[in-house]
Design a protein around this motif. Structure first.
Motif, mmCIF file in Angstrom:
data_model
loop_
_atom_site.group_PDB
_atom_site.id
_atom_site.type_symbol
_atom_site.label_atom_id
_atom_site.label_comp_id
_atom_site.label_asym_id
_atom_site.label_seq_id
_atom_site.Cartn_x
_atom_site.Cartn_y
_atom_site.Cartn_z
ATOM 1 N N LEU A 258 0.852 -1.189 0.000
ATOM 2 C CA LEU A 258 0.000 0.000 0.000
ATOM 3 C C LEU A 258 0.886 1.235 0.000
ATOM 4 N N VAL A 259 0.736 2.053 -1.029
ATOM 5 C CA VAL A 259 1.602 3.212 -1.233
ATOM 6 C C VAL A 259 0.770 4.488 -1.206
ATOM 7 N N CYS A 260 1.199 5.459 -0.397
ATOM 8 C CA CYS A 260 0.535 6.767 -0.381
ATOM 9 C C CYS A 260 1.215 7.703 -1.382
ATOM 10 N N ASN A 261 0.397 8.496 -2.063
ATOM 11 C CA ASN A 261 0.905 9.433 -3.053
ATOM 12 C C ASN A 261 0.135 10.743 -2.922
ATOM 13 N N ASN A 262 0.761 11.825 -3.307
ATOM 14 C CA ASN A 262 0.088 13.118 -3.280
ATOM 15 C C ASN A 262 -0.770 13.312 -4.522
ATOM 16 N N THR A 263 -1.564 14.360 -4.510
ATOM 17 C CA THR A 263 -2.419 14.714 -5.642
ATOM 18 C C THR A 263 -1.974 16.051 -6.219
ATOM 19 N N VAL A 264 -1.977 16.141 -7.546
ATOM 20 C CA VAL A 264 -1.644 17.400 -8.217
ATOM 21 C C VAL A 264 -2.805 17.783 -9.126
ATOM 22 N N HIS A 265 -2.838 19.045 -9.544
ATOM 23 C CA HIS A 265 -3.895 19.523 -10.427
ATOM 24 C C HIS A 265 -3.442 19.451 -11.884
ATOM 25 N N GLY A 266 -4.337 18.942 -12.749
ATOM 26 C CA GLY A 266 -4.050 18.867 -14.167
ATOM 27 C C GLY A 266 -4.376 20.167 -14.875
ATOM 28 N N LYS A 267 -4.202 20.173 -16.186
ATOM 29 C CA LYS A 267 -4.441 21.378 -16.982
ATOM 30 C C LYS A 267 -5.913 21.809 -16.956
ATOM 31 N N ASP A 268 -6.815 20.820 -16.830
ATOM 32 C CA ASP A 268 -8.244 21.131 -16.808
ATOM 33 C C ASP A 268 -8.770 21.279 -15.385
ATOM 34 N N PHE A 269 -7.852 21.533 -14.441
ATOM 35 C CA PHE A 269 -8.169 21.733 -13.021
ATOM 36 C C PHE A 269 -8.647 20.462 -12.328
ATOM 37 N N SER A 270 -8.541 19.322 -13.008
ATOM 38 C CA SER A 270 -8.862 18.056 -12.365
ATOM 39 C C SER A 270 -7.668 17.612 -11.521
ATOM 40 N N THR A 271 -7.912 16.716 -10.581
ATOM 41 C CA THR A 271 -6.832 16.208 -9.740
ATOM 42 C C THR A 271 -6.379 14.853 -10.250
ATOM 43 N N LYS A 272 -5.112 14.562 -10.056
ATOM 44 C CA LYS A 272 -4.540 13.286 -10.485
ATOM 45 C C LYS A 272 -3.358 12.957 -9.582
#
Length: 324
Positions: A258-272
């Motif tokens: 189980l790996v934790c990762n951060n979230t960033v915002h894409g060009k269309d303001f969606s999160t990934k």
């Protein structure tokens, strides 16, 4: 030998002929084989023995002996796909998340033999999700957990609180001993630790590693993100090495990672998930967690072979961990 079977086609991948494969395969026989285009084990065993004996100027008896020897050393027995499936199911474990709705979304829970990623914004509940999974596992089984802490986020008192809430006053000291914590400083520290872990799992001498079922890395972002800001020369190579370590550990030893990762915002303001496209293909399951308010969270599987990416479920993170 590796056999790859496809619909209507069978491909055989075998090694090249070389001296020492069998007693009768001498240097002169090898030279004669090469002169008529017989270079691999496949070439040799697919030829008619009588024709081959004439071509390489060797006795028919010797050709049959070489053929038999190569078949014994480089053939595999056919296996029934149903028996392989049952073998996989017997070695498979599914870890309970503590939420019936989340278990249903994941078709049972968190599977062993897979890398599962949970990503979200700071404060969304990634670490709490991990601790809840750890508490359920060690409370109800004899299995052990290896927890790699990269951000000093691990709070032993919080894990103890979850266990006390779930155990209804039972002694939990022995359960806490089934969790090992390792602080990880950088990506090289992680690789060293994974290497030691791999060796221990192969040896199976230590009872802790014999019962290891879950490896948690909280979080992978702080280790791999610096690899792409010019600090390291080969960031992509380091990520590939980490991916190989993780896949080998979970597949060969049937543990869940189980790996934790951060979230960033894409060009269309969606999160990934952070770490880009190269990391995207490493986890088998990718879960996105969001904080709604207070204890209320919602989660969806943005990558999964067992659920619809558009489905999402709601749950709460309380003193006892994850609940519906």
């Amino acid at each position: 030998m590796v056999r790859d079977t496809l619909p209507g086609k069978m491909a055989w991948i075998m090694p090249r002929l070389c001296e020492g494969m069998c007693p009768l395969l001498t240097a002169s026989v090898l030279d004669n084989c090469k002169s008529v285009g017989i270079k691999t084990v496949t070439d040799f065993i697919l030829c008619d023995p009588e024709d081959l004996a004439k071509k390489i100027k060797t006795s028919y008896k010797d050709v049959l002996c070489i053929h038999q020897d190569l078949m014994i050393k480089h053939s595999s027995f056919p296996q029934n796909s149903l028996s392989l499936r049952w073998e996989l199911l017997e070695s498979l474990s599914i870890l309970d998340t503590g939420s019936k709705s989340l278990n249903k979304l994941l078709n049972g829970g968190i599977y062993t033999g897979e890398v599962t990623e949970i990503h979200g914004l700071p404060g969304s509940g990634k670490t709490q999700f991990c601790l809840s999974l750890v508490s359920d596992l060690i409370l109800h089984t004899q299995n052990t957990v290896f927890f790699m802490d990269t951000n000093n986020n691990f709070v032993a008192k919080r894990l103890e609180e979850m266990l006390l809430e779930k155990s209804e006053g039972k002694d939990i000291i022995c359960k806490l001993q089934n969790v090992k914590i390792k602080c990880i400083g950088d990506v090289y520290d992680l690789m060293d630790c994974l290497d030691v872990l791999k060796c221990q799992l192969h040896k199976q001498e230590n009872i802790f590693f014999r019962y290891l079922k879950l490896l948690v890395i909280d979080s992978i972002t702080s280790l791999l993100a610096p690899c792409f800001d010019g600090k390291f020369l080969d960031g992509l190579g380091l990520m590939s090495n980490i991916a190989q370590y993780l896949n080998t550990l979970c597949c060969e030893h049937q543990i869940s990672i189980l790996v934790c990762n951060n979230t960033v915002h894409g060009k269309d303001f969606s999160t990934k998930p952070a770490l880009g496209l190269n990391w995207k293909y490493i986890p088998s399951i990718s879960l996105c967690i969001n904080r709604v308010n207070g204890t209320h969270r919602k989660i969806k599987a943005v990558k999964s072979c067992r659920s619809n990416p558009s489905d999402e479920v709601n749950f709460n993170i309380t003193k006892s961990g994850i609940t519906d």
